[in-house]
Motif scaffolding. Structure first.
Motif, short mmCIF file in Angstrom:
data_model
loop_
_atom_site.label_atom_id
_atom_site.label_comp_id
_atom_site.label_asym_id
_atom_site.label_seq_id
_atom_site.Cartn_x
_atom_site.Cartn_y
_atom_site.Cartn_z
N GLY A 120 0.65 34.60 19.27
CA GLY A 120 1.39 33.74 20.19
C GLY A 120 1.79 32.42 19.57
N LYS A 121 0.89 31.81 18.82
CA LYS A 121 1.19 30.52 18.19
C LYS A 121 2.28 30.64 17.15
CE LYS A 121 -3.37 28.43 18.94
NZ LYS A 121 -4.60 27.92 18.30
N SER A 122 2.26 31.73 16.39
CA SER A 122 3.30 31.92 15.37
C SER A 122 4.66 32.18 16.00
CB SER A 122 2.92 33.06 14.42
OG SER A 122 2.79 34.30 15.11
N LYS A 123 4.67 32.89 17.13
CA LYS A 123 5.92 33.12 17.85
C LYS A 123 6.48 31.80 18.39
CE LYS A 123 7.01 37.56 17.89
NZ LYS A 123 8.33 38.05 17.41
N ARG A 124 5.62 30.96 18.92
CA ARG A 124 6.05 29.67 19.45
C ARG A 124 6.55 28.77 18.33
NH1 ARG A 124 8.97 27.13 22.88
NH2 ARG A 124 8.30 24.99 23.30
N ALA A 125 5.87 28.79 17.18
CA ALA A 125 6.30 27.97 16.04
C ALA A 125 7.71 28.34 15.60
CB ALA A 125 5.32 28.14 14.88
N ALA A 126 8.01 29.64 15.62
CA ALA A 126 9.36 30.08 15.25
C ALA A 126 10.38 29.58 16.26
CB ALA A 126 9.40 31.60 15.16
N GLU A 127 10.05 29.67 17.54
CA GLU A 127 10.98 29.17 18.57
C GLU A 127 11.29 27.69 18.37
OE1 GLU A 127 9.66 31.98 22.38
OE2 GLU A 127 9.37 29.81 22.43
N GLU A 128 10.24 26.90 18.16
CA GLU A 128 10.42 25.46 18.02
C GLU A 128 11.26 25.12 16.80
OE1 GLU A 128 6.36 24.20 17.98
OE2 GLU A 128 6.30 23.86 20.16
N TRP A 129 11.04 25.86 15.72
CA TRP A 129 11.82 25.61 14.50
C TRP A 129 13.29 25.96 14.73
CZ3 TRP A 129 14.97 28.22 11.14
CH2 TRP A 129 15.25 27.60 9.93
N LEU A 130 13.53 27.11 15.33
CA LEU A 130 14.91 27.55 15.57
C LEU A 130 15.66 26.57 16.47
CD1 LEU A 130 14.32 31.38 16.09
CD2 LEU A 130 15.58 30.32 14.20
N LEU A 131 15.01 26.12 17.53
CA LEU A 131 15.65 25.21 18.47
C LEU A 131 15.92 23.84 17.86
CD1 LEU A 131 13.63 26.12 21.69
CD2 LEU A 131 16.04 26.64 21.24
N ALA A 132 15.18 23.51 16.80
CA ALA A 132 15.37 22.21 16.15
C ALA A 132 16.51 22.21 15.15
CB ALA A 132 14.07 21.79 15.45
N GLN A 133 17.06 23.40 14.85
CA GLN A 133 18.14 23.49 13.86
C GLN A 133 19.49 23.10 14.48
OE1 GLN A 133 16.89 24.04 10.72
NE2 GLN A 133 15.07 23.95 12.05
N THR A 134 20.35 22.58 13.63
CA THR A 134 21.71 22.23 14.06
C THR A 134 22.60 23.44 13.91
OG1 THR A 134 21.41 19.93 13.35
CG2 THR A 134 23.67 20.73 13.64
N LEU A 135 23.20 23.86 15.00
CA LEU A 135 24.08 25.02 14.97
C LEU A 135 25.50 24.59 14.62
CD1 LEU A 135 22.97 26.92 18.20
CD2 LEU A 135 22.78 27.78 15.87
N PRO A 136 26.12 25.26 13.65
CA PRO A 136 27.54 24.97 13.35
C PRO A 136 28.41 25.28 14.57
CG PRO A 136 26.51 26.26 11.59
CD PRO A 136 25.55 26.26 12.74
N SER A 137 29.54 24.66 14.63
CA SER A 137 30.45 24.90 15.75
C SER A 137 30.82 26.38 15.83
CB SER A 137 31.73 24.07 15.55
OG SER A 137 32.66 24.33 16.57
N GLY A 138 30.76 26.91 17.05
CA GLY A 138 31.14 28.30 17.27
C GLY A 138 30.01 29.29 17.16
N LYS A 139 28.81 28.82 16.81
CA LYS A 139 27.65 29.72 16.70
C LYS A 139 26.66 29.46 17.84
CE LYS A 139 27.74 30.60 11.69
NZ LYS A 139 27.58 32.06 11.55
N LYS A 140 26.03 30.55 18.31
CA LYS A 140 25.06 30.46 19.41
C LYS A 140 23.72 31.05 18.99
CE LYS A 140 28.27 30.87 23.33
NZ LYS A 140 28.61 31.67 24.53
N LEU A 141 22.65 30.52 19.59
CA LEU A 141 21.29 31.01 19.38
C LEU A 141 20.70 31.42 20.72
CD1 LEU A 141 18.49 31.29 17.93
CD2 LEU A 141 18.20 28.83 18.33
N ILE A 142 20.29 32.68 20.83
CA ILE A 142 19.65 33.19 22.03
C ILE A 142 18.23 33.63 21.67
CG2 ILE A 142 19.70 34.90 23.89
CD1 ILE A 142 22.00 32.90 23.97
N ILE A 143 17.24 33.05 22.30
CA ILE A 143 15.84 33.43 22.09
C ILE A 143 15.37 34.20 23.32
CG2 ILE A 143 13.48 32.61 21.79
CD1 ILE A 143 14.62 30.18 20.32
N LEU A 144 14.91 35.42 23.11
CA LEU A 144 14.47 36.27 24.22
C LEU A 144 12.95 36.41 24.21
CD1 LEU A 144 17.14 39.12 23.99
CD2 LEU A 144 17.20 37.05 25.40
#
Length: 301
Positions: A120-144
């Motif tokens: 669970g902790k490793s899954k949460r760490a990945a979520e937090e890292w992904l959400l902290a990244q800057t997305l280039p224009s036109g790209k989307k990130l969906i976490i399920l």
């Protein structure tokens, strides 16, 4: 639409998703262990990251094993997304990223993290890292975040409970009343298809997946008995005695310990309202009980 799936199609979810996507999408399933495919001319519109480590029935996995598979490889998958033509990155996380044991009220995407295991902790760490990244224009990130996904080929806790009932071992937990959210593999694949079809309607963020209805452990045992025809007896032991036995199991090789008892008897309900609204989904292909019956039938093959 072209869909690149990281994680291959040999695993439980990958094998089902490959069959689901083939009728509507041009898809390619690849392993992160072999990156030779990166030189191909396949230009995806969407990348789905299935890479991860969940079950460890051997007890040999170390914390760093979970963090490598669930965190480090998630970062690598995202870098592949950034360098690709894809405009949508779907990362398959887990409800365990915020809760692994109990939730009295339906969990929304805004719930505080209460993970306790390396998984669970490793899954949460990945979520937090992904959400902290800057997305280039036109790209989307969906976490399920799905709860326990079940279906043909599943080797998780539901399969273990099925084997227990089939052995004729009396079920001792009937005194416990609970509600838990699950997700059939058919409904999981339906959610993925709807995201791909309606990707313009869904915004970057975290979304919970779940069947519309909950199931109790007692209901699951009843369905297993109905589908198999085995009249496995129930043994309504007092809760206090069961808890004492589970504590003994913490120090011995008994199949029931305090962790497994909590997983079998606690309430853990998930709200799928956010994603259903975003995708205009009114009902899922299967009810929770229909999906459960499909899974139990598959275990008997």
């Amino acid at each position: 639409m072209k869909v690149l799936v990281l994680g291959g199609n040999s695993g439980f979810i990958g094998s089902h998703l490959s069959k689901s996507l083939v009728s509507s999408f041009e898809s390619k399933f690849v392993s992160m262990r072999n990156l030779d495919w990166m030189g191909d001319d396949f230009s995806p519109n969407c990348i789905i990251n299935l890479v991860g480590k969940a079950h460890d029935f051997t007890g040999l996995a170390k914390e760093e094993d979970f963090y490598y598979a669930n965190f480090e490889l998630a970062k690598k998958a995202f870098q592949i997304f950034l360098s690709s033509s894809a405009t949508l990155f779907i990362h398959i996380s887990s409800l365990a990223a915020i809760e692994e044991i109990e939730a009295l009220n339906p969990l929304s995407e805004f719930a505080t993290s209460n993970s306790v295991t390396p998984y669970g902790k490793s899954k949460r760490a990945a979520e937090e890292w992904l959400l902290a990244q800057t997305l280039p224009s036109g790209k989307k990130l969906i976490i399920l975040r799905p709860p326990m996904v079940h279906g043909e080929g599943d080797k998780g806790n539901l399969n273990q409970l099925f084997k227990l009932v089939n052995k004729g071992i009396p079920y001792p937990l009937t005194k416990f009343k609970n509600k838990r959210s699950f997700l059939s593999i058919e409904n999981f694949c339906f959610f993925i298809e709807q995201i791909l079809f309606k990707k313009d309607n869904i915004e970057t963020g975290i979304y919970h997946l779940a069947d519309d209805e909950t199931l109790s452990s007692n209901e699951i045992v009843k369905v297993i008995k109905e589908e198999t025809g085995f009249n496995t007896p129930c043994l309504p032991l007092p809760k206090s005695l069961v808890r004492w036995i589970s504590k003994v199991g913490d120090r011995t090789s008994l199949p029931l310990n305090t962790w497994r008892l909590k997983k079998l008897t606690s309430n853990l309900v998930v709200s799928n309202k956010k994603i259903k609204i975003a995708l205009s989904i009114h009902r899922l292909p299967l009810t929770a009980k229909e999906g459960l019956r499909e899974t139990i039938r598959s275990f008997q093959k």
